[in-house]
Write an enzyme that holds these catalytic residues in place. Structure first.
Site, short mmCIF file in Angstrom:
data_model
loop_
_atom_site.label_atom_id
_atom_site.label_comp_id
_atom_site.label_asym_id
_atom_site.label_seq_id
_atom_site.Cartn_x
_atom_site.Cartn_y
_atom_site.Cartn_z
N CYS A 142 0.47 -1.08 0.17
CA CYS A 142 -0.19 0.16 0.07
C CYS A 142 0.88 1.09 -0.05
O CYS A 142 1.21 1.50 1.01
CB CYS A 142 -0.67 0.37 1.54
SG CYS A 142 -1.80 1.47 1.34
N CYS A 197 -4.45 6.11 -5.23
CA CYS A 197 -3.82 4.49 -4.89
C CYS A 197 -2.14 4.33 -5.09
O CYS A 197 -1.62 4.60 -6.79
CB CYS A 197 -4.84 3.61 -5.50
SG CYS A 197 -4.03 1.44 -5.27
#
Length: 293
Positions: free
Chosen positions: A91, A237
């Site tokens: 992430c 993202c």
């Protein structure tokens, strides 16, 4: 804890829930938001249901829940969970947020974080932007992973625009997690809410995938919309930004150093000649919160 009221013949079983108050942090990178728990000093144990409950936008709400733990090989070990409660390996924006949190705590401008995909080095630059080495992209079909050996640069998956035009394509790669990028003239002509879940669950992707629609503005700027595996539509993202920059560079659509634009700002992605991907961008201030579980 269980209490019984009334006579034996009228016993009513009542479960009394005992609330746990947990300290946490709330942060975001370009609107991609996280609830962060620090397990280094105090143990935190949450079930999948707890994570889903915390991430629910009707509750506190976040894209991912992150746990910080002690690590012998780096400054901290990170675990990431999507809003559906499923664990993920990487992430990017979450790593940058935790890096900022720990750099402020340690009063320094460099930090190392270990994840399932390796050790990530992060630093804070003079403009208060957090830069992190996201490692190297992987194009091997079984490492992405794909169902079988196929041309990852063009999976020939069809998506439909709002006016019914078919676009066939899809560049797939892994940035610690599986991605597919569709380069289209105007991503606003596509309904990612409909397309996203179909492609995420396409049989080509045994571990599902993140889905990005990318529109090239020029060689130095690409605008994107992202459907995140296990989280849905997201404002930003980090790994999708990396995947877009790398795939665009391979296809010679953009430079190896390029700005990826989300609805709330830019991430600069620099795919260096040594094959490492460096991601730089803003993170929010650190907000302390208390969560009742």
């Amino acid at each position: 804890q269980t209490t019984y009221w009334g006579s034996k013949s009228q016993q009513i079983k009542i479960k009394l829930k005992i609330m746990n108050k947990l300290e946490a942090y709330k942060m975001d990178g370009l609107g991609n938001d996280f609830i962060i728990f620090d397990k280094r000093k105090k143990s935190v144990s949450l079930t999948k249901d707890h994570i889903v409950q915390i991430a629910d936008r009707n509750n506190i709400g976040c894209d991912q829940v992150i746990f910080i733990d002690k690590d012998e090989r780096s400054d901290a070990y990170l675990k990431f969970y999507n809003s559906d409660g499923g664990e993920i390996s990487a992430c990017g924006n979450g790593s940058r947020c935790v890096a900022y949190l720990l750099m402020k705590e340690n009063k320094n401008k460099k930090i190392s974080l270990r994840t399932k995909v390796g050790i990530l080095e992060a630093k804070l630059n003079d403009k208060n932007l957090v830069s992190i080495n996201m490692g190297q992209p992987n194009f091997e079909w079984n490492k992405i992973p794909l169902l079988k050996k196929m041309d990852n640069k063009n999976l020939e998956i069809e998506i439909d625009s709002n006016d019914g035009k078919e676009v066939k394509g899809g560049f797939s790669l892994s940035i610690g997690n599986p991605h597919i990028i569709f380069f289209v003239e105007d991503f606003n002509q596509f309904d990612l809410k409909k397309i996203g879940p179909k492609i995420e669950n396409h049989n080509y992707f045994p571990e599902k995938c993140n889905v990005t629609l990318a529109t090239i503005k020029n060689k130095k700027l690409v605008k994107v919309k992202v459907w995140e595996r296990g989280a849905g539509l997201t404002k930003a993202c980090g790994t999708a930004a990396c995947a877009t920059a790398v795939s665009g560079a391979v296809l010679k659509l953009n430079e190896r150093c390029v700005d990826i634009e989300f609805s709330e700002g830019l991430l600069n992605i620099d795919w260096k000649k040594d094959n490492n991907i460096y991601m730089t961008g803003e993170v929010s201030k650190v907000k302390k919160i208390t969560i009742n579980i």
